[in-house]
Design a protein around this motif. Sequence first.
Motif, PDB file in Angstrom:
ATOM      1  N   PRO A  11       6.797 -11.278  15.174  1.00 39.97           N
ATOM      2  CA  PRO A  11       7.478 -12.605  14.930  1.00 39.97           C
ATOM      3  C   PRO A  11       6.980 -13.659  15.193  1.00 39.97           C
ATOM      4  CG  PRO A  11       7.731 -11.567  17.165  1.00 39.97           C
ATOM      5  CD  PRO A  11       6.708 -10.774  16.532  1.00 39.97           C
ATOM      6  N   THR A  12       7.139 -14.882  14.483  1.00 44.21           N
ATOM      7  CA  THR A  12       6.821 -16.149  14.307  1.00 44.21           C
ATOM      8  C   THR A  12       7.797 -17.142  14.041  1.00 44.21           C
ATOM      9  OG1 THR A  12       5.067 -17.509  14.291  1.00 44.21           O
ATOM     10  CG2 THR A  12       5.442 -16.244  12.361  1.00 44.21           C
ATOM     11  N   LEU A  34       0.936  -8.445  12.076  1.00 43.19           N
ATOM     12  CA  LEU A  34       0.740  -8.755  10.619  1.00 43.19           C
ATOM     13  C   LEU A  34       0.419  -7.369   9.994  1.00 43.19           C
ATOM     14  CD1 LEU A  34      -0.422 -12.314  10.206  1.00 43.19           C
ATOM     15  CD2 LEU A  34       1.974 -11.313   9.484  1.00 43.19           C
ATOM     16  N   THR A  35      -0.790  -6.777  10.678  1.00 43.52           N
ATOM     17  CA  THR A  35      -1.265  -5.631  10.175  1.00 43.52           C
ATOM     18  C   THR A  35      -0.319  -4.463  10.438  1.00 43.52           C
ATOM     19  OG1 THR A  35      -3.425  -6.477  11.050  1.00 43.52           O
ATOM     20  CG2 THR A  35      -3.275  -3.976  10.604  1.00 43.52           C
ATOM     21  N   GLU A  36       0.385  -4.316  11.517  1.00 47.03           N
ATOM     22  CA  GLU A  36       1.267  -3.189  11.568  1.00 47.03           C
ATOM     23  C   GLU A  36       2.363  -3.289  10.688  1.00 47.03           C
ATOM     24  OE1 GLU A  36       3.110   0.308  13.829  1.00 47.03           O
ATOM     25  OE2 GLU A  36       1.107  -0.327  13.737  1.00 47.03           O
ATOM     26  N   LEU A  37       2.919  -4.512  10.504  1.00 47.82           N
ATOM     27  CA  LEU A  37       4.030  -5.068   9.464  1.00 47.82           C
ATOM     28  C   LEU A  37       3.507  -4.666   8.194  1.00 47.82           C
ATOM     29  CD1 LEU A  37       6.917  -5.755   9.035  1.00 47.82           C
ATOM     30  CD2 LEU A  37       6.054  -7.992   8.697  1.00 47.82           C
ATOM     31  N   GLN A  38       2.296  -4.829   7.936  1.00 51.02           N
ATOM     32  CA  GLN A  38       1.752  -4.497   6.369  1.00 51.02           C
ATOM     33  C   GLN A  38       1.724  -2.732   6.330  1.00 51.02           C
ATOM     34  OE1 GLN A  38      -2.320  -5.690   5.858  1.00 51.02           O
ATOM     35  NE2 GLN A  38      -2.126  -5.953   3.602  1.00 51.02           N
ATOM     36  N   ARG A  39       1.403  -2.501   7.142  1.00 51.56           N
ATOM     37  CA  ARG A  39       1.210  -0.759   7.109  1.00 51.56           C
ATOM     38  C   ARG A  39       2.744  -0.202   6.989  1.00 51.56           C
ATOM     39  NH1 ARG A  39      -0.468   1.297  11.979  1.00 51.56           N
ATOM     40  NH2 ARG A  39      -0.732   3.297  11.051  1.00 51.56           N
ATOM     41  N   VAL A  40       3.693  -0.719   7.730  1.00 56.03           N
ATOM     42  CA  VAL A  40       5.000  -0.276   7.582  1.00 56.03           C
ATOM     43  C   VAL A  40       5.541  -0.552   6.152  1.00 56.03           C
ATOM     44  CG1 VAL A  40       7.437  -0.653   8.198  1.00 56.03           C
ATOM     45  CG2 VAL A  40       5.520  -0.158   9.898  1.00 56.03           C
ATOM     46  N   ILE A  81      10.920   3.555  13.108  1.00 57.66           N
ATOM     47  CA  ILE A  81      10.683   3.140  11.705  1.00 57.66           C
ATOM     48  C   ILE A  81       9.723   4.339  11.068  1.00 57.66           C
ATOM     49  CG2 ILE A  81       9.923   1.671   9.550  1.00 57.66           C
ATOM     50  CD1 ILE A  81      12.392   0.406  11.080  1.00 57.66           C
ATOM     51  N   TRP A  82       8.763   4.124  11.954  1.00 64.69           N
ATOM     52  CA  TRP A  82       7.600   5.324  11.685  1.00 64.69           C
ATOM     53  C   TRP A  82       8.045   6.726  11.749  1.00 64.69           C
ATOM     54  CZ3 TRP A  82       3.658   4.179   8.862  1.00 64.69           C
ATOM     55  CH2 TRP A  82       2.989   2.847   8.973  1.00 64.69           C
ATOM     56  N   ARG A  83       8.752   7.051  12.598  1.00 61.18           N
ATOM     57  CA  ARG A  83       9.498   8.408  12.642  1.00 61.18           C
ATOM     58  C   ARG A  83      10.508   8.734  11.537  1.00 61.18           C
ATOM     59  NH1 ARG A  83      10.235   8.337  17.826  1.00 61.18           N
ATOM     60  NH2 ARG A  83      12.230   7.174  17.756  1.00 61.18           N
ATOM     61  N   MET A  84      11.111   7.843  11.229  1.00 65.22           N
ATOM     62  CA  MET A  84      12.031   7.744   9.965  1.00 65.22           C
ATOM     63  C   MET A  84      11.218   8.058   8.737  1.00 65.22           C
ATOM     64  SD  MET A  84      14.222   5.110   7.861  1.00 65.22           S
ATOM     65  CE  MET A  84      12.692   4.844   7.196  1.00 65.22           C
TER      66      MET A  84
END
Length: 94
Positions: A11-12, A34-40, A81-84
């Motif tokens: 968040p920003t 940002l890295t985690e969001l890009q991966r998701v 989200i990752w689990r889903m």
Amino acid sequence: MSREVFARLVPTSVRNLASLESGQPPSPVIQKNLTELQRVISALEDVVKQEAIGAWMDQPNAAFEGLKPIEVIERGEIDRIWRMLYQLQSGDAF
């Protein structure tokens, strides 16, 4: 996905996001997010059309007890989200 939705996910602020887009280096925390969001988002592209991800993020979802995926991420529960995603990709039932 709109800037407002993306900024909420990082968040920003939208203003800080514009600074990042113009080349300002992100803080370590923002870079991690940002890295985690890009991966998701990359993983979501395997199960949701890319152009639908923004709308999907902003719709209530029964898999998250009616929360929007963006709200799940804002709560710091991106692991849900990752689990889903794992369950969708592996064929496991919810």
